[in-house]
Write a protein that holds these residues in place. Structure first.
Motif, PDB file in Angstrom:
ATOM      1  N   VAL A 123      96.042  55.680  43.202  1.00 25.67           N
ATOM      2  CA  VAL A 123      96.589  55.444  44.147  1.00 25.67           C
ATOM      3  C   VAL A 123      97.554  55.089  44.185  1.00 25.67           C
ATOM      4  CG1 VAL A 123      96.340  53.769  46.490  1.00 25.67           C
ATOM      5  CG2 VAL A 123      94.360  54.888  45.473  1.00 25.67           C
ATOM      6  N   PHE A 124      97.681  53.755  43.055  1.00 26.62           N
ATOM      7  CA  PHE A 124      99.705  53.361  43.061  1.00 26.62           C
ATOM      8  C   PHE A 124     100.226  54.334  42.287  1.00 26.62           C
ATOM      9  CE2 PHE A 124      96.574  49.474  41.963  1.00 26.62           C
ATOM     10  CZ  PHE A 124      97.153  48.616  43.839  1.00 26.62           C
ATOM     11  N   VAL A 125     100.412  55.386  41.575  1.00 24.81           N
ATOM     12  CA  VAL A 125     101.271  55.749  40.794  1.00 24.81           C
ATOM     13  C   VAL A 125     101.429  57.195  42.416  1.00 24.81           C
ATOM     14  CG1 VAL A 125     101.463  58.065  39.359  1.00 24.81           C
ATOM     15  CG2 VAL A 125     100.178  56.275  38.214  1.00 24.81           C
ATOM     16  N   ALA A 126     100.672  57.369  42.808  1.00 25.35           N
ATOM     17  CA  ALA A 126     100.811  58.489  44.091  1.00 25.35           C
ATOM     18  C   ALA A 126     101.521  57.454  44.989  1.00 25.35           C
ATOM     19  CB  ALA A 126     100.004  59.076  44.799  1.00 25.35           C
ATOM     20  N   MET A 127     101.865  55.996  44.801  1.00 28.65           N
ATOM     21  CA  MET A 127     103.228  55.058  45.448  1.00 28.65           C
ATOM     22  C   MET A 127     104.584  56.163  45.616  1.00 28.65           C
ATOM     23  SD  MET A 127     100.548  52.196  46.007  1.00 28.65           S
ATOM     24  CE  MET A 127     102.391  51.154  46.106  1.00 28.65           C
ATOM     25  N   ILE A 128     104.726  56.155  44.723  1.00 29.36           N
ATOM     26  CA  ILE A 128     106.383  56.357  44.033  1.00 29.36           C
ATOM     27  C   ILE A 128     106.527  57.248  45.021  1.00 29.36           C
ATOM     28  CG2 ILE A 128     107.504  55.590  42.975  1.00 29.36           C
ATOM     29  CD1 ILE A 128     106.319  53.578  42.740  1.00 29.36           C
ATOM     30  N   PRO A 129     107.120  58.404  44.974  1.00 36.59           N
ATOM     31  CA  PRO A 129     108.133  59.504  45.691  1.00 36.59           C
ATOM     32  C   PRO A 129     108.538  60.031  44.435  1.00 36.59           C
ATOM     33  CG  PRO A 129     109.287  58.542  46.710  1.00 36.59           C
ATOM     34  CD  PRO A 129     108.177  57.486  46.187  1.00 36.59           C
ATOM     35  N   THR A 130     108.358  61.401  43.638  1.00 36.91           N
ATOM     36  CA  THR A 130     109.468  61.999  42.957  1.00 36.91           C
ATOM     37  C   THR A 130     110.546  63.084  43.884  1.00 36.91           C
ATOM     38  OG1 THR A 130     107.727  63.366  42.897  1.00 36.91           O
ATOM     39  CG2 THR A 130     107.395  62.035  40.987  1.00 36.91           C
ATOM     40  N   ASN A 131     109.836  62.711  45.201  1.00 30.78           N
ATOM     41  CA  ASN A 131     110.532  63.617  45.096  1.00 30.78           C
ATOM     42  C   ASN A 131     111.077  63.401  47.169  1.00 30.78           C
ATOM     43  OD1 ASN A 131     112.231  65.392  47.306  1.00 30.78           O
ATOM     44  ND2 ASN A 131     111.432  67.241  46.113  1.00 30.78           N
ATOM     45  N   PRO A 132     111.606  62.520  47.998  1.00 30.63           N
ATOM     46  CA  PRO A 132     111.145  61.912  49.550  1.00 30.63           C
ATOM     47  C   PRO A 132     111.522  62.912  50.322  1.00 30.63           C
ATOM     48  CG  PRO A 132     113.355  60.810  47.996  1.00 30.63           C
ATOM     49  CD  PRO A 132     112.391  61.421  46.904  1.00 30.63           C
ATOM     50  N   VAL A 133     112.257  63.470  50.275  1.00 31.03           N
ATOM     51  CA  VAL A 133     111.974  64.910  50.640  1.00 31.03           C
ATOM     52  C   VAL A 133     110.999  65.432  51.078  1.00 31.03           C
ATOM     53  CG1 VAL A 133     112.960  67.100  51.479  1.00 31.03           C
ATOM     54  CG2 VAL A 133     114.091  65.091  50.296  1.00 31.03           C
ATOM     55  N   MET A 134     110.174  65.754  49.685  1.00 35.19           N
ATOM     56  CA  MET A 134     108.925  66.179  49.936  1.00 35.19           C
ATOM     57  C   MET A 134     107.741  65.101  50.156  1.00 35.19           C
ATOM     58  SD  MET A 134     106.921  68.585  47.181  1.00 35.19           S
ATOM     59  CE  MET A 134     107.369  67.480  45.605  1.00 35.19           C
ATOM     60  N   SER A 135     107.741  64.158  49.928  1.00 35.69           N
ATOM     61  CA  SER A 135     107.307  63.608  50.773  1.00 35.69           C
ATOM     62  C   SER A 135     106.970  63.343  51.979  1.00 35.69           C
ATOM     63  CB  SER A 135     107.177  61.617  50.416  1.00 35.69           C
ATOM     64  OG  SER A 135     106.699  62.138  49.304  1.00 35.69           O
ATOM     65  N   MET A 136     108.067  63.267  52.836  1.00 35.00           N
ATOM     66  CA  MET A 136     108.026  63.444  54.470  1.00 35.00           C
ATOM     67  C   MET A 136     107.805  65.323  55.106  1.00 35.00           C
ATOM     68  SD  MET A 136     112.279  61.679  55.087  1.00 35.00           S
ATOM     69  CE  MET A 136     112.261  61.448  53.697  1.00 35.00           C
ATOM     70  N   ALA A 137     108.082  65.710  54.347  1.00 33.27           N
ATOM     71  CA  ALA A 137     107.622  66.839  54.588  1.00 33.27           C
ATOM     72  C   ALA A 137     105.875  67.075  54.337  1.00 33.27           C
ATOM     73  CB  ALA A 137     107.776  68.623  53.676  1.00 33.27           C
ATOM     74  N   LYS A 138     105.723  66.523  53.800  1.00 31.25           N
ATOM     75  CA  LYS A 138     104.327  66.210  54.128  1.00 31.25           C
ATOM     76  C   LYS A 138     103.540  65.392  54.690  1.00 31.25           C
ATOM     77  CE  LYS A 138     102.909  68.311  49.489  1.00 31.25           C
ATOM     78  NZ  LYS A 138     102.829  68.095  47.863  1.00 31.25           N
TER      79      LYS A 138
END
Ligand code: ASP
Length: 406
Positions: A123-138
């Motif tokens: 859960v902690f690892v997944a909190m850091i976005p490797t690509n913020p744009v992708m996180s926003m898209a999802k």
């Protein structure tokens, strides 16, 4: 007629009409009514990413300095963890008194397939976005929050005219988001009706009856938690009468109750606590998005009640050790629960697994999960607002730079 009343009437109407139509009309309702409800939810969802990004950055930069930010952050997380653990305790107490599930026949059907709950570190690892744009898209809320927090901190550190430019852009963006949310809210009476009708038609009184005790526990537990904990927090720390608090929250509560999504209710909650409860924008913009993601008192309460219910159904007597384990895993699981409908059921699996209760118990709860979700989501968002009111009040007593120099 004001909007809250309109929403409430559409809720009552959906129950009456739903019971009148009965299960026979489910196909029709699913085909023609439910999609309109989905359209309403989609409209609200459409605003989640922009409102989180803009308001969180604005909220952070409005704090002005990193010291204030750290202080408010620590207080917020402490409040959130405390209220969540109390909620599970109340769940145990209520379920311990009402004994839901005792004497109930075991289900013949198999347990639903449940996605494995992620490990805590994951859960902690997944909190850091490797690509913020992708996180926003999802629409991955937690990574977006982390990204916004870093950008906010970066803007504060840069300071000066360059920072001012960005602050103005995000501020204007937040303003536009609130206006759009206002427009969407005017469609709420229709949306709420169309969302609730299928639930009532499908579940009707006959399906609800055998599991009524769990629903009653959830309702009583939610009321106790709201009245005792939130009234105490908003009253003693926030210096706001509980009546004013709950009245101001009406719109957000009704939306949470019907949409079963904390993330979806976030825009409305944000508007409510600023306009009706007078919470400052910087506090609201920082505390609510964080709370909608990590503060789930209703989900925690549900974990307490459901684990006792499942233990009762299967004739397992929980030991004090197991209860402590439920409080610990329940608190962590509720932090990891996404603010979307049904997420709590998946996280319940994590708690059941931790105390080795039969997973088959999930099948029982799954049948009425939507109804339970209504209560837990309502509590989830009300808890965020109560903490925001309290922190807003404590921040008013913190001496400002000006006071210090005087
Ligand atoms: N539906 C809840 C919420 O959005 C989460 C849960 O399922 O417990 O807050």
């Amino acid at each position: 007629m004001n909007l809250s009343l309109q929403i409430f009437l559409s809720l009552v109407l959906s129950v009456i009409i739903g019971l009148f139509l009965g299960e026979g009309s489910i196909e029709f309702v699913k085909l023609w009514v439910a999609p309109i409800g989905t359209m309403f939810i989609n409209l609200i969802k459409m605003m989640i990413v922009p409102v989180i990004l803009c308001s969180l950055i604005v909220g952070m930069t409005a704090m002005g300095d990193m010291k204030k930010l750290g202080r408010i952050g620590m207080k917020t997380v402490a409040f959130y963890l405390f209220t969540t653990a109390v909620a599970i305790g109340i769940g145990f107490a209520v379920a311990g008194l009402i004994h839901p599930g005792i004497g109930m026949a075991l289900p013949g059907e198999a347990a639903p397939k449940v996605k494995e709950a992620p490990a805590l570190m994951q859960v902690f690892v997944a909190m850091i976005p490797t690509n913020p744009v992708m996180s926003m898209a999802k629409a991955e809320i937690l990574p977006i929050i982390i990204f916004a927090l870093f950008i906010g901190a970066g803007i504060i550190s840069v300071g000066g005219t360059k920072a001012k430019l960005l602050i103005n852009i995000f501020d204007a963006g937040a303003e536009v988001c609130y206006k759009v949310i206002n427009m969407i809210m005017h469609l709420a009476p229709i949306g709420v009706f169309c969302l609730l009708l299928p639930v009532v038609v499908q579940n009707g009184p006959s399906v609800l009856l055998p599991l009524l005790s769990v629903i009653i526990c959830m309702a009583i537990g939610s009321i106790i938690h709201a009245v005792c904990v939130y009234s105490a927090i908003s009253g003693t720390i926030g210096h706001m009468s509980p009546i004013k608090f709950f009245r101001g929250m009406t719109e957000a509560i009704l939306i949470a109750f019907t949409t079963c999504s904390s993330a979806g209710t976030l825009p409305v909650n944000m508007k409510n606590i600023q306009e009706k409860l007078g919470v400052k924008r910087d506090i609201a913009s920082f505390i609510l998005p964080l709370g909608a993601t990590i503060n789930m008192d209703g989900t925690a309460l549900y974990m307490g009640i459901c684990s006792l219910f499942i233990a009762n159904v299967y004739g397992v007597a929980l030991t004090p050790d197991q209860m402590i384990l439920i409080v610990l895993t329940g608190t962590l699981a509720s932090i990891g629960t996404a603010g979307v409908p049904g997420a709590g059921l998946i996280m319940l699996a994590m708690v059941l697994q931790a105390v080795q209760l039969p997973m088959e118990g999930l099948a029982l709860v799954a049948g009425i999960d939507r109804v339970l979700d209504m209560f837990r989501t309502t509590l989830n968002i009300t808890g965020d607002a109560a903490v925001a009111v309290a922190i807003d009040a404590t921040e008013k007593t913190v001496p400002t730079e000006l006071d210090i120099h005087e």
